[in-house]
Structures are given as structure tokens and as C-alpha cells.
Design an enzyme around this catalytic site. Structure first.
Site, short mmCIF file in Angstrom:
data_model
loop_
_atom_site.label_atom_id
_atom_site.label_comp_id
_atom_site.label_asym_id
_atom_site.label_seq_id
_atom_site.Cartn_x
_atom_site.Cartn_y
_atom_site.Cartn_z
N ASP A 110 0.85 -1.19 0.03
CA ASP A 110 0.08 -0.07 -0.04
C ASP A 110 0.85 1.31 -0.04
O ASP A 110 2.02 1.07 0.22
CB ASP A 110 -0.85 -0.12 1.24
CG ASP A 110 -1.99 1.02 1.25
OD1 ASP A 110 -2.40 1.56 0.29
OD2 ASP A 110 -2.54 1.32 2.56
N GLU A 149 2.62 4.85 -4.38
CA GLU A 149 2.54 5.80 -5.23
C GLU A 149 3.86 6.34 -5.36
O GLU A 149 4.35 6.62 -6.57
CB GLU A 149 1.38 6.67 -4.94
CG GLU A 149 0.09 6.22 -5.08
CD GLU A 149 -0.37 5.37 -3.73
OE1 GLU A 149 0.26 5.67 -2.81
OE2 GLU A 149 -0.95 4.39 -4.26
N ASP A 209 -9.07 3.59 -2.08
CA ASP A 209 -10.20 3.87 -0.83
C ASP A 209 -11.55 4.63 -1.44
O ASP A 209 -11.68 5.58 -1.39
CB ASP A 209 -9.43 4.96 0.04
CG ASP A 209 -8.27 4.54 0.76
OD1 ASP A 209 -8.20 3.33 0.63
OD2 ASP A 209 -7.36 5.27 1.30
C1 GLC Z 1 -4.76 3.41 2.97
C2 GLC Z 1 -5.16 2.03 2.04
C3 GLC Z 1 -6.25 1.36 2.89
C4 GLC Z 1 -5.52 0.98 4.12
C5 GLC Z 1 -5.06 2.42 5.00
C6 GLC Z 1 -4.35 1.67 6.20
O1 GLC Z 1 -5.66 4.17 3.09
O2 GLC Z 1 -5.71 2.46 0.78
O3 GLC Z 1 -6.70 0.29 2.46
O4 GLC Z 1 -6.48 0.29 5.09
O5 GLC Z 1 -4.20 2.78 4.09
O6 GLC Z 1 -3.18 1.14 5.87
#
Ligand code: GLC
Length: 778
Positions: free
Chosen positions: A407, A410, A484
Site C-alpha cells: 500500500d 505511489e 479507498d
Molecule cells: C490506505 C489504504 C487502505 C488501508 C489504509 C491503512 O488508506 O488504501 O486500504 O486500510 O491505508 O493502511
């Protein structure tokens, strides 16, 4: 304050907008052939044309020097030897292969790419390839009245992007995901044009921030980037499937996923302790709700330090993972790129000591704020760093982890630009380059590091990677979820075209957060979304901190029963889905497809956002609004059978379909077939029976399909341990004949034979290979 200095007359103080001045490539001066590359020297730039195959051509314009042809992070194919005919006439020059004609006008230099029948695919008009003084490179192409545009990776909004302007710059967008929210997390600068049933593709392989303008003009579209070369591939088609095969020939296809990764995933930001995770797992077992994976979000870590566990919350992760594994459940932990700046933390120490973090040209490490606070970021553009990061995953694989969730890659940084300083200088495997140029590939390279590292450590088992960010080619390493979203009906609706466009961009293994990530979900929305999720390639329920828990049982028994039924259905469809994933891994065709992919001549399918195909013959038309139990469903040519009611519908028109909350409308085309297994138990998910459901068609109608199976988790299939059946199903006057026209591989599935189920109202006369029989022995 500076008004009384010369700063008062700084040229930058002028309020006037700078005019956009494009410099055209100009006229052709001379050209030469260098190996298999044609090099054109024009007045203001050099252009290279290189055929990758007879049906794929690459065009590169470099404003400053000879085009560089060896720098792609996306393309893994090599150019083949292609026979090219060169016809040099006075004012024109033509390069022709069996499938493509590159028609060049010399003054000014303009390229028109045609198919072998002389039909224009990609043409240039008044403007062609050009650039600006600030380094921007741009291509202007003719837009035809009938053009529809698809792909572009991960984009919100509707399926067809005609009339839209799109940007590629990997961006962390927590909120909102509106139809106009752009860009999002993935950059796949690729699209497919569908024009009166025929299709071709363009991949603009430029990693800078780039733009696609399909809206400003009615007869011209353009693509441009803030720097680099104008480097693009044209794929000849001639139909959507061929384009996808061509694009994935260039950028790669999904690895065959493990079956468990195709099952149901349960996630939450976060299940905060071992105790909570155990209770969660037990609930699934007790309630007989199928599950394959529980995700661990950031709370499992010690202060959000990657490659650690919080000792209070997760005192014995190895035992937890082993116990869950015994229940038939795997654990997928999240791993973000940010490494906490902490002199007592081993990963940070190593990164600094061995010089593995992203740095400024001047030598200082770049620090940005993410979950752990001030953090450094591994420089994944360097092989040494990718290897190091990959090796670090032994921390997880040694305790039984087989999948990782990447995650924030980017990379996301909590600042105004949302990312790393663009002046950071990446090492880039010996060719130092700024983050401005490599931003869009950071996530792809993190994915590569993670996937390759795990693959080495898993001792013959297939790793699973879920990633948020990526670039063209990301499909080679991982599955992508759409980030998200929110618990809105609008986001359920939008997830369909998003997943379809990702599939059209080579990313076959993808899906949204089922139920919606942020905002509070509700019983009906979660139920309807779970029905859809049962058929999206990636199936994960995930919700955010501070919002309502949304496990399938959170809204009472009525809803739980429906969700259990649909999650079980996912497993019943697993043999069919697995065969389709196999197909995706060898051909690039997505599992979940827009209708136009199967019916490219039917214009009514060109803007269908709320129905989709699974493979080439099953169509799903979910209910996507609250309190609604009827919807119009467009049926393309043929006759369609509702698989629940066996009711038939004529194609070429829309029908009003009734679907109570417990119903998901699923239709199969008459004259075709699909396989289904049965749900057994969480511990052992292998089906006991597998049935080929044949839907009787017109006498003489035939349908071909591939059924594929293997152990579902290792690479033994690469050495022949698989089973592949090529089936030809022939509808006869009184029944069907199922012919096995090809069989390969040594894998012997536990179910031993495939039963044949007949659906139709003619005399039920079932044959296998011409003999009266109701099963295919394996
Ligand atoms: C980001 C991700 C999400 C995750 C969060 C905490 O918002 O997109 O899926 O739960 O971070 O790690």
C-alpha cells in the site's frame, strides 16, 4: 518586502498567461535503416520506427537526440524480425508488414498507421508529433466520429472515455472518488479505440506525468507528457481481444494465481490483535462462511515499522498463522514502502548503512511523513535495493506468509504534493533520473521487488501480491484493488467500469473494497456488493478505521444468509473462474469483461456500465441501487438463460428482470457451457463434484471452451502437472454431444470425472465423445 529590490521586476511576476507554443517535428530530411529500426531525421527532431511484430509498431520521437529504445520499465517483449516492404515515392514513404502499413508524408513529416486493408487506424492531420520548450512532448491524432475509448488503467467514471481528459500521476486519493477524480493510484498510459466493431490500441510508454485529451476537440485527440521521449506503440487489433493480446504481449500477463488468492478475503483497517483475528477466523468457521484470507492492516506492526510485529498485540504471529492455516485461512500482512527514521530500528539502520534509500542529488536522504512518522523510502529503481527488499520478506515467509499487500506505494507522503519531492534523484540501475520522471513506476518496482523476493523464498509455492500503485506491466506481479472507495451505492456502480477498464488495460486480477472502505456501509449495500464481489476477479471486503464493521454477519441473519450463499457461490464457480484466470495468464484476456469485448459489432454494448461478462458466455447484471428489485438488462445476440430460473430471453433487446435482495441476475448464452464445483468446507476447499452445465443450443451449434485445473498453489504445472481439456460442445436436435478434442497434462484431480448437466427442454440426450454418457472420465 522585496518590492524595493530588483525582484519587483522579476519576469516571473507577470500575470500574463504563457502561450503554448508547439514545435512540430518538421519535414523529413533523410532516413536510414539501422538493424530493424527505421530512423527519420526531421527538421526539428528525430523519429524511430520499429516493428515489434507484424501487428505491433513502436514510434519514438526525440526532440534532442537519437531516440533511445532500451529504457522501458513496462515492456518485456523484444522486437522480432519482421519482414518490412519499403516503398519510397516522391512525397510519401510506406513501410508495410503483413498486418500494418506505416504511411509517411514527408513534408511535413506525418505518420498514418493503417491496417493491411488500407483502413486508417491512427492518423495525423494538421498537427502530428511535436514538443514544447519546457520539455513537453505531444502527439495529436485524428479522432473519428465513431471512436470510443477504453482502458487507461484505473479511472473513475464510466467505461467509455470519449469526452474525458485523463491524467497519469500515481496519487493517493482518500476522498473523494468522484467520476471526475483523476488521477488515482495507478498509471497505465494505454487505451483501446473501438470504431465500428474494429479495435486498435496505443500504449504511450512515458513515465512522466502524462495526459490524454479525448475531449477538447471533436476531430483530434492527443496524448502528451511533461518530459522524455514521445514513445508509443500502436497495436493493430483488429478486435478488442486481439488488442489485449498484443498489449499483454508487450507488457506481460498475470502469473497464474493460487486458488486461495481467488477466494474470499476479509480485511479491516485494522484487526488490531491476535485475539481479534482468532475470533474473526472462528466466526467464519462456525458460520460456514467461506474464507481464504485475512488481511493484517498497519496495526500489526510495532509503531508501523515494516518487518516487525507489535509484541503486545501479536505476541506469537507464527503460531497464529499456523493455527489459521489449519482452519484453511491464510494471512496477508500489509507492507508500505516508508521505513521509520529510527536509529534503533534494524531496517532503517541497514538502509542507511548500505545506501538503499532515495536521496537528493546532493546526497541527503529524502524523508517524508507517513504512518510511522518521518520515514525514508527504499530506492526501488535500483536492482540492489529490490533484491534487499525482496530478501527482507523472509521475515514473513519464514512464519508461513504467502501473500503481501503493498500500500502507499505511489509513494504516498502526507504533504501538499501527496508524494515525494520530484527532484529526488533515483539511482535507476545506473542511469540516475529524477523522481519527476520515475514517480509513476515506483509502485511497479516495489511490486517487482516484493513478488520476486517472495517467489524465491516460497519454495515452489505461488506468491500473492496485492498492490495499490502501478504502471503498465503491473499485472506481471500483482493484483490491484481500486483504493479507498466509500460505502456509497454510486461507488458500487462505479466499481464495474473501473474493474472492466483495468481488465482492458492488462490488469485481469482486480476488484474494489467490497462494502466500501470509508463511510458506514449498510445491510442492503453490503449484500448487493457481496453478490457482485462473488464475480469480480479480486474479492475482498475491507473497511476503514472509525467506520462500521462490515463482516458478513454484522447486519443480522437475513443478510448473513444471503452473503453466505454468494460467497459459497464464488467457490462453486471456482473451477470456471480458475480456467478463466488460466486463460488470462496465457492470453491477457480479462476474466471480467465489458460486453463489447464479446459483441464488438453491437453498438448497444459500447456504453454498458452496469453489466459485465465472465468469460465469453456468462453475463451478470447486478442490482446497483437501494430498494430496487427490477432492472433493465440488455441481452446481446443469441438467446440467454437465467441460470436460477432457467427462463429464456431473446437477444438483441432489453428485458425487465426481477431480482429480490437474494437474487443476482446471471445469464448464460444458449448453446454454451460452464463448469461448477461444490462448496465443501473451509478446511478443504477442493470440490467433490465438478459439473459441466451445458445449455442446449440450435442443432449444429458448437461452442469451444478450455477447462483447466492443477494443484492450485505450486509451480508443478510448469512441469506438466496440470489438466487441460479442450471441449467442443455440439448441440444436436435432441441433446448434446460433448467432445473432448484436446487433452493434455498429467494432473489427476480428486473429483476423477466431470459430470455433464443438461439444460434445455428438448429430449435430454447427452453424449460424451459420441457415446451415451453423462460424465467425462479423467
Ligand atoms: C490506505 C489504504 C487502505 C488501508 C489504509 C491503512 O488508506 O488504501 O486500504 O486500510 O491505508 O493502511
Amino acid at each position: 518586502m522585496l518590492d524595493d529590490t530588483s525582484f519587483a521586476i522579476h519576469p516571473g511576476n507577470s500575470q500574463a498567461e504563457k502561450p503554448v507554443i508547439y514545435r512540430d517535428v518538421g519535414s523529413l530530411n533523410s532516413y536510414e535503416k539501422d538493424g530493424s529500426t527505421y530512423l527519420f531525421s526531421c527538421e526539428n527532431a528525430e523519429v524511430a520506427v520499429r516493428f515489434f511484430r507484424a501487428d505491433i509498431v513502436r514510434v519514438v520521437m526525440n526532440p534532442e537526440s537519437t531516440p533511445a529504445l532500451d529504457q522501458s520499465r513496462a515492456v518485456i517483449a523484444n522486437a522480432e524480425d519482421v519482414a518490412v516492404r519499403v516503398i519510397d515515392e516522391d512525397i510519401y514513404l510506406t513501410l508495410a508488414t503483413e498486418r500494418l502499413e506505416i504511411h509517411i508524408t514527408k513534408t511535413p513529416f506525418r505518420i498514418t498507421i493503417k491496417d493491411s486493408s488500407g483502413q486508417e487506424l491512427v492518423g495525423e492531420g494538421e498537427r502530428g508529433m511535436c514538443y514544447q520548450a519546457d520539455g513537453t512532448v505531444a502527439a495529436f491524432k485524428k479522432m473519428h466520429g465513431a471512436d470510443h475509448f477504453y482502458g487507461f488503467g484505473e479511472k473513475s467514471g464510466h467505461l467509455n472515455k470519449r469526452g474525458e481528459a485523463l491524467e497519469m500521476w500515481n496519487t493517493d486519493v482518500y476522498a473523494p472518488h468522484n467520476p471526475e477524480t483523476d488521477p488515482l493510484y495507478e498509471s497505465i498510459p494505454y487505451f483501446m479505440t473501438l470504431r465500428e466493431g474494429r479495435a486498435h490500441g496505443i500504449f504511450f510508454d512515458n513515465t512522466f506525468r502524462s495526459f490524454f485529451d479525448m475531449k477538447t476537440s471533436e476531430d483530434t485527440y492527443s496524448f502528451s507528457a511533461e518530459g522524455g521521449q514521445l514513445d508509443y506503440y500502436v497495436m493493430a487489433g483488429p478486435d478488442p481481444k486481439a488488442v489485449l493480446q498484443q498489449y499483454t504481449h508487450l507488457t506481460g500477463r498475470i502469473p497464474l494465481p493460487s486458488k486461495w488468492s481467488l477466494g474470499y478475503h476479509q480485511s479491516r483497517y485494522s484487526y488490531e490483535s491476535e485475539k481479534e483475528v482468532r475470533a474473526l477466523a472462528q466466526n467464519f468457521i462456525d458460520k460456514d462462511i467461506p474464507i481464504d484470507v485475512i488481511h493484517l492492516d498497519i496495526h500489526y506492526m510495532d509503531g508501523y515499522r515494516v518487518f516487525t510485529f507489535d509484541k503486545d498485540r501479536f505476541p506469537n504471529p507464527k503460531k497464529l498463522i499456523a493455527d489459521l492455516r489449519d482452519m484453511g485461512i491464510r494471512v496477508v500482512p500489509i507492507v508500505d514502502p516508508g521505513v521509520k527514521k529510527d536509529s534503533e530500528y534494524a531496517i532503517y539502520q541497514e538502509g542507511v548503512r548500505d545506501d538503499l534509500f532515495c536521496k537528493y542529488l546532493e546526497g541527503d536522504i529524502y524523508f517524508g511523513d507517513v504512518w510511522p512518522g518521518t520515514s525514508a523510502f527504499p530506492d526501488f529503481t535500483e536492482q540492489k535495493v529490490r533484491d534487499w527488499w525482496g530478501e527482507k520478506h523472509a521475515f514473513y515467509t519464514e512464519i508461513g506468509v504467502e501473500g503481501i499487500w503493498n500500500d502507499m506505494n505511489e509513494p504516498a507522503v502526507f504533504n501538499e504534493t501527496k508524494t515525494m519531492d520530484t527532484s529526488v534523484m533515483h539511482r535507476n540501475d545506473g542511469r540516475p533520473t529524477t523522481h519527476r520522471e520515475l514517480h509513476n513506476v515506483y509502485g511497479l518496482l516495489m511490486g517487482e521487488a516484493t513478488y520476486e523476493g517472495m517467489k524465491k523464498q516460497l519454495d515452489g509455492k505461488r506468491p500473492f501480491l496485492l498492490t495499490r500503485a502501478g504502471y503498465g506491466g503491473v499485472q506481471r506481479y500483482g493484483s490491484v484493488w481500486t483504493g479507498d472507495n466509500r460505502s456509497f451505492w454510486e461507488h458500487l456502480q462505479m466499481s464495474l467500469p473501473m474493474v472492466m477498464n483495468l481488465g482492458l488495460s492488462g490488469v485481469a486480477f482486480t476488484g474494489p473494497d467490497v462494502g466500501g472502505f470509508a463511510h458506514d456501509t449498510n445491510a442492503e449495500l453490503l449484500t448487493r456488493w457481496t453478490q457482485v464481489g462473488a464475480f469480480t476477479p479480486f474479492f475482498r471486503n475491507h473497511s476503514a478505521i472509525g467506520f462500521r464493521y462490515q463482516e458478513p454477519w454484522q447486519f443480522g441473519e437475513k443478510y448473513e444468509a444471503i452473503m453466505r450463499r454468494y460467497i459459497q457461490m464464488r467457490y462453486e464457480w471456482m473451477p470456471q473462474l480458475y480456467s478463466l484466470f488460466y486463460e488470462a495468464s496465457v492470453s491477457g484476456l480479462p476474466v471480467m469483461r465489458p460486453l463489447f469485448m464479446e459483441f464488438p459489432d453491437d453498438e448497444k454494448t459500447y456504453n454498458l456500465n452496469d453489466q459485465f461478462m465472465i468469460g465469453d458466455n456468462v453475463m451478470i447484471a447486478p442490482i446497483l441501487q437501494p430498494s430496487v428489485t427490477d432492472r433493465a438488462v440488455y441481452m446481446p445476440e443469441g438467446t440467454w438463460v437465467d441460470i436460477m430460473t432457467e427462463q429464456e430471453y431473446a437477444g438483441g433487446m432489453s428485458h425487465l428482470i426481477h431480482a429480490e435482495l437474494e437474487d443476482l441476475p446471471i445469464f448464460v448464452k444458449k448453446g454454451t457451457a460452464f463448469v461448477m464445483g461444490d462448496w465443501t468446507s473451509n478446511k478443504d476447499k477442493t470440490p467433490k463434484d465438478v459439473t459441466l452445465n451445458v445449455y442446449h443450443g440450435e442443432p449444429g451449434e458448437t461452442y469451444r471452451m478450455t477447462f483447466y485445473d492443477d494443484d492450485g498453489e505450486t509451480y508443478a504445472y510448469e512441469n506438466g502437472d496440470y489438466m487441460k481439456l479442450e471441449l467442443k460442445i455440439v448441440s444436436e436436435a435432441k441433446g448434446v454431444d460433448v467432445r473432448v478434442v484436446g487433452q493434455s497434462g498429467n494432473f489427476k484431480p480428486a473429483y476423477g470425472s466431470i459430470l455433464v448437466g443438461f439444460h434445455g427442454d428438448s429430449v435430454d440426450d447427452v453424449k460424451v465423445n459420441g457415446q451415451q454418457k453423462r460424465q467425462i472420465d479423467l
